[in-house]
Design an enzyme around this catalytic site. Structure first.
Site, PDB file in Angstrom:
ATOM      1  N   SER A   1       4.043   3.766   7.803  1.00  0.00           N
ATOM      2  CA  SER A   1       4.252   2.042   7.298  1.00  0.00           C
ATOM      3  C   SER A   1       5.516   1.639   6.358  1.00  0.00           C
ATOM      4  O   SER A   1       6.119   2.562   5.342  1.00  0.00           O
ATOM      5  CB  SER A   1       3.050   1.558   6.013  1.00  0.00           C
ATOM      6  OG  SER A   1       1.879   1.650   6.419  1.00  0.00           O
TER       7      SER A   1
ATOM      8  N   HIS B   1       0.229  -1.421   0.012  1.00  0.00           N
ATOM      9  CA  HIS B   1      -0.157   0.123   0.062  1.00  0.00           C
ATOM     10  C   HIS B   1       1.071   1.012   0.472  1.00  0.00           C
ATOM     11  O   HIS B   1       0.188   2.619  -0.518  1.00  0.00           O
ATOM     12  CB  HIS B   1      -1.011   0.152   1.208  1.00  0.00           C
ATOM     13  CG  HIS B   1      -0.396   0.375   2.225  1.00  0.00           C
ATOM     14  ND1 HIS B   1      -0.412  -0.623   3.736  1.00  0.00           N
ATOM     15  CD2 HIS B   1       0.074   1.633   2.678  1.00  0.00           C
ATOM     16  CE1 HIS B   1       0.788  -0.213   4.763  1.00  0.00           C
ATOM     17  NE2 HIS B   1       0.413   1.811   4.354  1.00  0.00           N
TER      18      HIS B   1
ATOM     19  N   ASP C   1       0.700  -7.555   1.577  1.00  0.00           N
ATOM     20  CA  ASP C   1       0.461  -5.984   1.945  1.00  0.00           C
ATOM     21  C   ASP C   1       2.493  -5.862   1.840  1.00  0.00           C
ATOM     22  O   ASP C   1       2.582  -5.340   2.061  1.00  0.00           O
ATOM     23  CB  ASP C   1       0.084  -5.474   2.524  1.00  0.00           C
ATOM     24  CG  ASP C   1      -0.172  -4.398   2.210  1.00  0.00           C
ATOM     25  OD1 ASP C   1       0.355  -3.460   1.921  1.00  0.00           O
ATOM     26  OD2 ASP C   1      -0.884  -3.279   3.982  1.00  0.00           O
TER      27      ASP C   1
END
Length: 363
Positions: A211, A98, A129
């Site tokens: 992230s 992402h 992911d």
């Protein structure tokens, strides 16, 4: 800020730790080199014991930060930013799917400074992911040391390193709060809708931009990739302090090695039903099952007679009102397992069919 939302038993939702392009960035200048030789995760430094002096614990923190930060990079795409971990000396960097989103080209800034470097997507694995990108110039990149996440213990001290809000080289601290969590991201244009099995729950703060960064133990080993942070709907969507989730390092390195070696994921090690679908909303406005949009040719669902237009409502007797619930239930099985799937046909007739689960596709 791009959001990723999913349900938790404690009525929390999840939001991805990635963010918009920064208007300004902070700087970090690590002063000590880090070794690029991978080794298994070791127990936390003796300085982290309850009887250690504050000065010893502080020294342990300082050493880990100076060792690991040179291996953490900032990734900028046209629509946002995130973090990444230097995987090898050839310029491969592992991050979250992402973080890169739909981008195939991006810029990477290393923690030790210098101009942004162009990078290209090698392969994304949205179902987990995870993604691998590669910078054009690998000189100066320092590979991280990845540890064995299977040896983690609840209560172990960890640090989260990344670029929250564009503040490069930021560090937060916490502990491993729980192990073996299953969390699911809903699918939307900014989220791959991944289900993460065996996630590490941590109290270390994970903010937008973290992230794809590193969750690190006090031996300086990367033991996870921070991916999600919880928010509480009761607080108007505000942060739920101390609830974050990371992809285990063993999962991340396995997927990254496959991508580097073969250019794709050849073995996800995860069970798959062999369908593409989405949550169906019933006449009462509540989720009522998973509508099958298509079935994978030769997959378990097709062989069992599941067709596009069917609605899956249960798996081995457990209700699956949403795509997230179905995905989470499937993570408890392995390829080759046989499961009972409850379906409602387009005619309205309810049936139960037996499906032999295949492998979740890598593409």
């Amino acid at each position: 800020m791009r959001e990723i939302v999913a349900g938790l038993a404690a009525a929390a939702v999840l939001v991805a730790g990635c963010g918009p392009p920064p208007t300004s960035t902070g700087t970090a200048s690590p002063t000590a080199p880090a070794t690029d030789t991978a080794s298994p995760s070791a127990p936390s430094s003796p300085a982290a014991s309850p009887t250690a002096s504050p000065q010893a614990l502080e020294a342990a923190y300082e050493k880990v930060i100076s060792d690991v930060l040179p291996s953490i990079v900032q990734i900028n795409t046209k629509v946002g930013l995130g973090s990444g971990i230097v995987f090898d000396t050839q310029g491969h960097i592992v991050t979250n799917a992402h973080v890169v989103g739909q981008a195939t080209q991006m810029n990477v800034t290393i923690a030790t400074g210098g101009a942004p470097r162009p990078a290209k997507l090698v392969k994304s694995f949205p179902a987990g992911d995870l993604a691998v990108i590669k910078v054009d110039r690998p000189d100066g990149l320092r590979p991280a040391r990845f540890g064995d996440s299977s040896k983690l213990r609840v209560g172990q001290i960890v640090l989260a390193m990344g670029n929250p809000l564009g503040l490069s080289g930021s560090v937060t601290n916490g502990i491993v709060s729980a192990l073996g969590r299953t969390v699911t991201e809903p699918q939307n244009p900014d989220s791959p809708g991944a289900t993460i099995a065996g996630a590490i729950q941590t109290s270390a703060a994970i903010n937008p931009g973290n992230s794809g960064g590193a969750l690190v133990d006090l031996s300086g080993h990367v033991i996870g990739i921070p991916t999600l942070a919880a928010t509480d709907p009761a607080l108007g969507g505000g942060a739920a302090p101390g609830i974050g989730f990371a992809i285990p390092s063993n999962t991340a390195t396995d997927i990254a090695r496959q991508i580097v070696k073969d250019g794709r994921v050849t073995n996800s090690h995860r069970a798959g039903l062999g369908i593409r679908g989405s949550t169906v909303i019933g006449s009462d406005g509540q989720p009522s099952g998973v509508g099958v949009a298509s079935v994978e040719r030769g997959g378990g669902a097709e062989k069992a007679g599941i067709r596009a237009g069917d609605v899956i409502v249960s798996l081995n007797g457990e209700d699956t009102p949403t795509m997230a619930a179905l995905a989470e239930t499937i993570t408890t099985f392995k390829p080759g397992d046989r499961v009972k799937v409850g379906v409602i046909r387009s005619s309205g007739r309810t049936e139960t069919v037996t499906v032999t689960l295949g492998q979740l596709a890598g593409d």
